[in-house]
Design an enzyme around this catalytic site. Structure first.
Site, PDB file in Angstrom:
ATOM      1  CE  LYS A   1     -11.556  -2.934   1.030  1.00  0.00           C
ATOM      2  NZ  LYS A   1     -12.186  -3.702   2.080  1.00  0.00           N
TER       3      LYS A   1
ATOM      4  CE  LYS B   1      -4.223  -1.718   2.177  1.00  0.00           C
ATOM      5  NZ  LYS B   1      -5.135  -1.564   3.314  1.00  0.00           N
TER       6      LYS B   1
ATOM      7  CE  LYS C   1      -5.925  -8.252  -1.521  1.00  0.00           C
ATOM      8  NZ  LYS C   1      -5.869  -8.069  -0.105  1.00  0.00           N
TER       9      LYS C   1
HETATM   10  P1  TYM Z   1     -10.612  -6.736   4.465  1.00  0.00           P
HETATM   11  O1  TYM Z   1     -11.664  -5.759   4.887  1.00  0.00           O
HETATM   12  O2  TYM Z   1      -9.687  -6.377   3.361  1.00  0.00           O
HETATM   13  O3  TYM Z   1     -11.260  -8.115   4.055  1.00  0.00           O
HETATM   14  C1  TYM Z   1     -12.222  -8.764   4.864  1.00  0.00           C
HETATM   15  C2  TYM Z   1     -12.078 -10.268   4.741  1.00  0.00           C
HETATM   16  O4  TYM Z   1     -12.223 -10.680   3.377  1.00  0.00           O
HETATM   17  C3  TYM Z   1     -11.115 -11.491   2.996  1.00  0.00           C
HETATM   18  N1  TYM Z   1     -10.802 -11.243   1.571  1.00  0.00           N
HETATM   19  C4  TYM Z   1     -10.687 -12.192   0.637  1.00  0.00           C
HETATM   20  N2  TYM Z   1     -10.828 -13.529   0.694  1.00  0.00           N
HETATM   21  C5  TYM Z   1     -10.673 -14.224  -0.464  1.00  0.00           C
HETATM   22  N3  TYM Z   1     -10.379 -13.643  -1.656  1.00  0.00           N
HETATM   23  C6  TYM Z   1     -10.226 -12.302  -1.757  1.00  0.00           C
HETATM   24  N4  TYM Z   1      -9.953 -11.733  -2.929  1.00  0.00           N
HETATM   25  C7  TYM Z   1     -10.382 -11.512  -0.573  1.00  0.00           C
HETATM   26  N5  TYM Z   1     -10.299 -10.186  -0.315  1.00  0.00           N
HETATM   27  C8  TYM Z   1     -10.560 -10.033   1.007  1.00  0.00           C
HETATM   28  C9  TYM Z   1      -9.982 -11.033   3.894  1.00  0.00           C
HETATM   29  O5  TYM Z   1      -8.992 -12.035   3.998  1.00  0.00           O
HETATM   30  C10 TYM Z   1     -10.707 -10.788   5.195  1.00  0.00           C
HETATM   31  O6  TYM Z   1     -10.878 -11.987   5.916  1.00  0.00           O
HETATM   32  N6  TYM Z   1      -7.076  -6.378   7.944  1.00  0.00           N
HETATM   33  C11 TYM Z   1      -8.414  -6.890   7.673  1.00  0.00           C
HETATM   34  C12 TYM Z   1      -9.479  -6.361   8.616  1.00  0.00           C
HETATM   35  C13 TYM Z   1      -9.300  -6.667  10.062  1.00  0.00           C
HETATM   36  C14 TYM Z   1      -9.423  -7.938  10.692  1.00  0.00           C
HETATM   37  C15 TYM Z   1      -9.217  -7.699  12.081  1.00  0.00           C
HETATM   38  C16 TYM Z   1      -9.675  -9.220  10.211  1.00  0.00           C
HETATM   39  C17 TYM Z   1      -9.019  -5.755  11.047  1.00  0.00           C
HETATM   40  N7  TYM Z   1      -8.990  -6.377  12.236  1.00  0.00           N
HETATM   41  C18 TYM Z   1      -9.263  -8.743  12.996  1.00  0.00           C
HETATM   42  C19 TYM Z   1      -9.720 -10.267  11.153  1.00  0.00           C
HETATM   43  C20 TYM Z   1      -9.510 -10.018  12.506  1.00  0.00           C
HETATM   44  C21 TYM Z   1      -8.789  -6.468   6.282  1.00  0.00           C
HETATM   45  O7  TYM Z   1      -8.329  -5.497   5.756  1.00  0.00           O
HETATM   46  O8  TYM Z   1      -9.772  -7.205   5.739  1.00  0.00           O
END
Ligand code: TYM
Length: 334
Positions: free
Chosen positions: A200, A114, A197
């Site tokens: 968004k 990022k 992947k």
């Molecule tokens: P975020 O908001 O990017 O994504 C949320 C969840 O979706 C999964 N994900 C995917 N899985 C499969 N294929 C994809 N292309 C794909 N894109 C996203 C992510 O693996 C995630 O499970 N850092 C985290 C948010 C967070 C979090 C936490 C997660 C903050 N605190 C505590 C778990 C526990 C994030 O940016 O997810």
């Protein structure tokens, strides 16, 4: 018997969640809520690590909550809450910042990606310490399991390292959590760039399927998905990433094994595969989109549900934070 705890979360950084969020995380959250004492958080404090418009952030937070519920999370079974409603997240993050090495934090690949995109002057310190706030999100709830997609693996490793380090320096405090990553849908790929992947921040909006997309938008995106020229419907992610991604999506949503889909569609061409994938995606997302729109009509009720979730979350989080402060040697307030 008391159920083990579970925590997971998503960022409210878009008006709609996408198919990767749904297949990588949400579908397993829905299944796991019966067997775990589950906490599902909307991480608004993580969303502000990059520039946000206040009105849009507020709106996206409620929209994310509505999509959690529409996809099947039941607020009477699990605690659904907003991160900023539980002050202990920021408080524990500070403590964990103080036991994280600078080099250790610098090795987090999501930060590197990022910050490379935006340039280091445009990257905030909040973005740098993002994974440490994530570790706090998790460890406050003493979860045994954290269901996420593959891209969160490194953050989960850091979380485990920090928990073990704290426990060994200050005495048993945290449960060491396990990442729970589904094999088949751990990583859903962009439809236009099937080696990246689905995200968004996709370069081309056609690469990204949103849960809130209308059926005709979904159809168009899947029809224009990038495949290859050999015409063979075969699961082979390195040689045929586009076709394999479509097969993976189809299999995850329909429950049919990839090998059965390959056999059934043998010699039928990519048009047939795309038609099936579009159909199953449209029909799976239709009820989620419709229910989300209904829920958003009553934002006061959504806010009430989130307040209830925050109450349960605060109770658990405060308990952990108190133990942390005591074990650290802070004088407890009277
Ligand atoms: P975020 O908001 O990017 O994504 C949320 C969840 O979706 C999964 N994900 C995917 N899985 C499969 N294929 C994809 N292309 C794909 N894109 C996203 C992510 O693996 C995630 O499970 N850092 C985290 C948010 C967070 C979090 C936490 C997660 C903050 N605190 C505590 C778990 C526990 C994030 O940016 O997810």
């Amino acid at each position: 018997m008391t159920k083990p705890n579970l925590l997971s979360g998503m960022q409210p950084s878009a008006a709609s969640l996408h198919l990767g969020n749904y297949l990588g995380a949400l579908t397993q959250w829905v299944q796991m809520q019966n067997d775990f004492n589950a906490f599902y958080v909307i991480v608004d404090l993580h969303a502000i690590t990059v520039p946000q418009d206040p009105k849009i952030l507020r709106d996206n937070t409620r929209r994310t909550a509505a999509q959690y519920i529409a996809a099947g999370l039941d607020p009477s079974k699990s605690s659904l809450f907003v991160q900023s409603h539980v002050p202990a997240h920021a408080q524990l993050a500070w403590v964990l910042n103080c036991i994280t090495g600078f080099g250790e934090a610098s090795r987090m690949t999501q930060f590197k990606d990022k910050s490379q995109k935006g340039g280091s002057d445009n990257s905030s310190v909040g973005l740098f310490t993002y994974p440490i706030l994530q570790a706090a999100d998790i460890l406050l709830y003493q979860p045994t399991s954290v269901p996420v997609g593959e891209d969160q693996r490194q953050h989960l490793e850091l979380t485990r390292d920090l928990a073990m380090r704290f426990n060994s320096r200050f005495g048993e405090t945290f449960v060491i959590p396990q990442a729970q990553i589904l094999k088949e849908s751990a990583k859903i790929y962009d439809l236009q760039v099937p080696t990246a992947k689905m995200s968004k921040s996709a370069q081309d909006p056609k690469g990204l399927i949103n849960l809130m997309d209308e059926p005709n938008q979904i159809l168009k995106k899947i029809k224009s998905a990038v495949t290859d020229t050999d015409g063979e419907i075969r699961f082979d992610p390195s040689a045929k990433p586009g076709v394999s991604n479509l097969l993976g999506i189809q299999s995850s949503l329909s429950g049919e094994k990839v090998s059965d889909i390959e056999a059934r569609l043998k010699n039928q061409g990519y048009g047939a595969l795309k038609a099936e994938v579009a159909d199953v995606v449209i029909e799976s997302l239709r009820p989620i989109r419709e229910r989300t729109n209904e829920l958003l009509e009553d934002s006061a009720e959504l806010d009430r549900l989130l307040a209830k979730g925050a109450e349960k979350a605060n109770e658990q989080a405060e308990k952990t934070l108190k133990t942390v402060y005591e074990n650290l040697g802070l004088v407890m307030a009277l």
